[in-house]
Every structure is written in structure tokens, then in C-alpha cells.
Scaffold this motif. Structure first.
Motif, PDB file in Angstrom:
ATOM      1  N   ARG A   1       0.826  -1.216   0.000  1.00 47.68           N
ATOM      2  CA  ARG A   1       0.000   0.000   0.000  1.00 47.68           C
ATOM      3  C   ARG A   1       0.857   1.262   0.000  1.00 47.68           C
ATOM      4  NH1 ARG A   1      -3.103   2.157   5.210  1.00 47.68           N
ATOM      5  NH2 ARG A   1      -0.917   2.719   5.516  1.00 47.68           N
ATOM      6  N   ASP A   2       1.895   1.291   0.870  1.00 51.80           N
ATOM      7  CA  ASP A   2       2.752   2.470   0.947  1.00 51.80           C
ATOM      8  C   ASP A   2       3.545   2.660  -0.344  1.00 51.80           C
ATOM      9  OD1 ASP A   2       1.807   2.800   3.480  1.00 51.80           O
ATOM     10  OD2 ASP A   2       3.580   1.959   4.480  1.00 51.80           O
ATOM     11  N   LYS A   3       3.867   1.572  -1.002  1.00 49.02           N
ATOM     12  CA  LYS A   3       4.582   1.679  -2.283  1.00 49.02           C
ATOM     13  C   LYS A   3       3.743   2.400  -3.325  1.00 49.02           C
ATOM     14  CE  LYS A   3       7.009  -1.184  -5.681  1.00 49.02           C
ATOM     15  NZ  LYS A   3       7.380  -2.568  -6.076  1.00 49.02           N
ATOM     16  N   SER A   4       2.446   2.090  -3.354  1.00 48.91           N
ATOM     17  CA  SER A   4       1.544   2.757  -4.293  1.00 48.91           C
ATOM     18  C   SER A   4       1.362   4.234  -3.939  1.00 48.91           C
ATOM     19  CB  SER A   4       0.195   2.035  -4.314  1.00 48.91           C
ATOM     20  OG  SER A   4      -0.724   2.703  -5.159  1.00 48.91           O
ATOM     21  N   LEU A   5       1.239   4.520  -2.634  1.00 50.08           N
ATOM     22  CA  LEU A   5       1.092   5.910  -2.205  1.00 50.08           C
ATOM     23  C   LEU A   5       2.351   6.728  -2.485  1.00 50.08           C
ATOM     24  CD1 LEU A   5      -0.765   5.415   1.207  1.00 50.08           C
ATOM     25  CD2 LEU A   5      -1.756   6.155  -0.973  1.00 50.08           C
TER      26      LEU A   5
ATOM     27  N   LYS B   1       2.565   7.771  -6.062  1.00 52.06           N
ATOM     28  CA  LYS B   1       1.652   8.857  -6.429  1.00 52.06           C
ATOM     29  C   LYS B   1       2.005  10.158  -5.708  1.00 52.06           C
ATOM     30  CE  LYS B   1      -2.180   5.703  -7.317  1.00 52.06           C
ATOM     31  NZ  LYS B   1      -3.564   5.327  -6.931  1.00 52.06           N
ATOM     32  N   GLY B   2       3.003  10.132  -4.835  1.00 51.29           N
ATOM     33  CA  GLY B   2       3.424  11.333  -4.144  1.00 51.29           C
ATOM     34  C   GLY B   2       2.648  11.641  -2.901  1.00 51.29           C
ATOM     35  N   TYR B   3       1.867  10.681  -2.382  1.00 50.37           N
ATOM     36  CA  TYR B   3       1.077  10.910  -1.182  1.00 50.37           C
ATOM     37  C   TYR B   3       1.809  10.512   0.100  1.00 50.37           C
ATOM     38  CZ  TYR B   3      -2.737  11.362  -4.520  1.00 50.37           C
ATOM     39  OH  TYR B   3      -3.533  11.761  -5.565  1.00 50.37           O
TER      40      TYR B   3
ATOM     41  N   ASP C   1       8.855   7.944   5.382  1.00 48.58           N
ATOM     42  CA  ASP C   1       7.829   6.976   5.773  1.00 48.58           C
ATOM     43  C   ASP C   1       7.876   5.735   4.896  1.00 48.58           C
ATOM     44  OD1 ASP C   1       6.989   8.672   7.762  1.00 48.58           O
ATOM     45  OD2 ASP C   1       5.395   9.582   6.541  1.00 48.58           O
ATOM     46  N   PHE C   2       8.174   5.908   3.608  1.00 45.28           N
ATOM     47  CA  PHE C   2       8.243   4.754   2.703  1.00 45.28           C
ATOM     48  C   PHE C   2       9.444   3.860   3.042  1.00 45.28           C
ATOM     49  CE2 PHE C   2       9.891   2.898  -1.270  1.00 45.28           C
ATOM     50  CZ  PHE C   2       8.838   2.024  -1.545  1.00 45.28           C
ATOM     51  N   ILE C   3      10.567   4.485   3.374  1.00 43.33           N
ATOM     52  CA  ILE C   3      11.749   3.694   3.754  1.00 43.33           C
ATOM     53  C   ILE C   3      11.473   2.913   5.036  1.00 43.33           C
ATOM     54  CG2 ILE C   3      14.138   3.869   4.543  1.00 43.33           C
ATOM     55  CD1 ILE C   3      14.505   6.219   2.637  1.00 43.33           C
ATOM     56  N   THR C   4      10.776   3.551   5.967  1.00 40.97           N
ATOM     57  CA  THR C   4      10.425   2.857   7.208  1.00 40.97           C
ATOM     58  C   THR C   4       9.518   1.660   6.937  1.00 40.97           C
ATOM     59  OG1 THR C   4      10.601   4.937   8.437  1.00 40.97           O
ATOM     60  CG2 THR C   4       9.393   3.126   9.479  1.00 40.97           C
ATOM     61  N   SER C   5       8.534   1.844   6.044  1.00 38.68           N
ATOM     62  CA  SER C   5       7.630   0.745   5.697  1.00 38.68           C
ATOM     63  C   SER C   5       8.378  -0.387   5.009  1.00 38.68           C
ATOM     64  CB  SER C   5       6.510   1.277   4.790  1.00 38.68           C
ATOM     65  OG  SER C   5       5.658   0.218   4.398  1.00 38.68           O
TER      66      SER C   5
END
Length: 290
Positions: A108-112, A115-117, A122-126
Motif C-alpha cells: 500500500r505504501d509503495k503505491s502511495l 503517487k506522491g502521497y 515513511d516509505f523507507i520505514t515501511s
């Protein structure tokens, strides 16, 4: 004066008479031999141990039992080992659940993030949480496999076909495999073929060659001669009573199974042989004056 002359001359001359012993010259075989001693043992012997600690629950074999390859010999108490498998299985289920959650969160975080959301931090943490959950899952699988392997080690099987020549444990005895694997059984593969480890000192080792014929005897059968052949001269030496000795390995047939492991053998190495030669007693080659 007459008595003195008798004892000095006449009596001494009578004691100088020579005595001869006659013997026949015969024909026969002459052998030059080197004599040594050694210990009989089986050609192939395997010590069966255990890789896990525990109490011996059951023993299925005894001394002198003939066993087949893969035959079960003993079982250790499996209570603790089975609990370790259960705990490892529970840990795997927990790691699997955590992995599924982290994977879904990461997807989910990869898709967000695409899209720049979502911020890059936060993405690296996920992503790090997902990789950590994946590593924990692999570690849990390894722990379960290790627990199952240890449980399998509780069942002691024979690695070869042979005869039990030694048993070092009893039912109910606890064995500890923390530092080294304790020996539970000793199995001889084939007692129809024996070998002798003979100690030969350094002054005679130069006359010993591979393939050399030998004859030996054991105290159990003093009137019987056995034959053997030198198969190996080991380079490692040992000092016995301040004399350097080398181990010579001799193979011998034991078709009637009269030779037992551990017997002491007196070995004669045949260095040189002469057949059908004239022989006379050694005493005929020496002269002992009066």
C-alpha cells in the motif's frame, strides 16, 4: 712327589678328552624373520553416538547383536525435543502473520509513494519493516527445521551392517552431547576380515615392505598359525621404552571367526626365505676348547 705329579700331569690329561656330537646334514627351508607384537581389531569399526543430550528411553540391541544398515538401536526421551518443535512451529505462525501484515502495508505504501502521497522517510520505514518481517519469517522456518532435526537425532540408527561389539549405555542413563558426541555403540562391519596393528622398532622397519607375508599366533590358540599380509606402514612414530616404533598394519582372514578384537598377536615378518637347502646345526660351526 709322586702324588703331586699325578694330580698335576696325569689327572689333568684325562680331563682333556674331546667329546663329539654327531648330527645328520638335512635339507629344508630357512627363513629370516622379524618378530613383533600387535593388537587384533576389525578392519572397519564405527562408533555410533548422539548429537543431542537426553535420557536413554529404550535400547533395542545388546552385545554381539547382528544389525542391518538403518536398523534402530536406541531412542532418547523425546519430551523436551517435541516441545521445542511445538514452540518453533508457533513461532513460525507468528512470524508468518507479521510478514503478511508488513507485506500488505508495504504494498500500500509503495503505491502511495509512487503517487506522491507519502514522504520518502515513511516509505523507507515501511520497506524496512517488511524486510525485517521477511527475515524473521526465514529465521522461524530455520528454527523449526532445526527443532525437527534434533527430534530426529533422538532416534539412533545403525549406519552400517555389522555386529555390536560394545555398548556403553543403559536404559535410563543420561547422555550429554554439549562438548562432544558420546559413544553409545561400537559396530564392527565385518569380523571375517581382521587387521593387526603391530609395533616394529626403527632398527627393523627398513626390512618391512608392503605385500610382505607374515605369520602370527594368539594365546587363545597357541598351537595354530595364522597368515597375514602387510598392507600399510604408517609414518607416524611413537616412543615406547625409549625405542622409536612404527605401526605396521597387517590384514588377515578370519573365516572361522576364531580371532576376536583386542587379542594380542605375536607376528613373524618373513624377510627372506630359502627353500630346499642343506642345513647343519649351528653347533657344528663352533669350536669350544677345553
Amino acid at each position: 712327589i709322586v702324588i703331586a705329579v699325578y694330580f698335576l700331569f696325569l689327572n689333568s690329561s684325562t680331563n682333556e678328552t674331546n667329546k663329539f656330537v654327531f648330527a645328520k646334514i638335512t635339507r629344508g627351508d630357512l627363513n629370516t624373520t622379524i618378530t613383533s607384537t600387535g593388537t587384533l581389531q576389525a578392519v572397519s569399526t564405527v562408533d555410533v553416538g548422539t548429537q543431542v543430550s537426553g535420557k536413554i528411553d529404550r535400547i533395542f540391541v545388546d552385545f554381539n547383536y547382528n544389525v542391518k544398515k538403518g536398523q534402530i538401536l536406541a531412542i532418547l526421551d523425546t519430551t523436551n525435543l517435541a516441545l521445542q518443535v511445538s514452540n518453533a512451529s508457533t513461532g513460525l505462525q507468528k512470524a508468518q502473520a507479521q510478514y503478511e501484515i508488513s507485506k500488505a502495508q508495504y504494498e500500500r505504501d509503495k503505491s502511495l509513494f509512487a503517487k506522491g502521497y507519502m514522504s520518502e522517510l515513511d516509505f523507507i520505514t515501511s520497506k524496512s519493516n517488511f524486510e525485517s518481517a521477511d527475515a524473521n519469517l526465514r529465521s522461524a522456518k530455520t528454527s523449526l527445521n532445526q527443532a525437527k532435526t534434533n527430534l530426529g537425532y533422538a532416534f539412533i540408527y545403525s549406519p552400517i551392517k555389522g555386529k555390536i561389539i560394545n555398548r556403553n549405555v543403559e536404559e535410563g542413563q543420561t547422555v550429554a552431547a554439549s562438548l562432544s558426541a558420546p559413544t553409545l555403540f561400537t559396530i564392527a562391519e565385518d569380523l571375517s576380515k581382521m587387521q593387526i596393528l603391530a609395533n616394529v622398532d626403527e632398527s627393523d622397519i627398513g626390512q618391512i615392505k608392503e605385500g610382505q607375508e607374515t605369520k602370527f599366533s594368539v594365546q587363545a590358540y597357541p598351537d595354530r598359525q595364522f597368515t597375514g599380509k602387510v598392507v600399510q606402514i604408517r609414518l607416524g612414530s611413537s616412543v615406547i621404552s625409549n625405542v622409536v616404533n612404527y605401526i605396521v598394519v597387517i590384514n588377515a582372514e578370519n573365516d572361522d571367526y576364531v580371532l576376536l578384537p583386542g587379542m594380542t598377536a605375536t607376528v613373524d615378518f618373513y624377510v627372506e626365505q630359502k627353500q630346499n637347502v642343506l642345513m647343519i646345526p649351528n653347533s657344528a660351526l663352533r669350536f669350544q676348547p677345553t
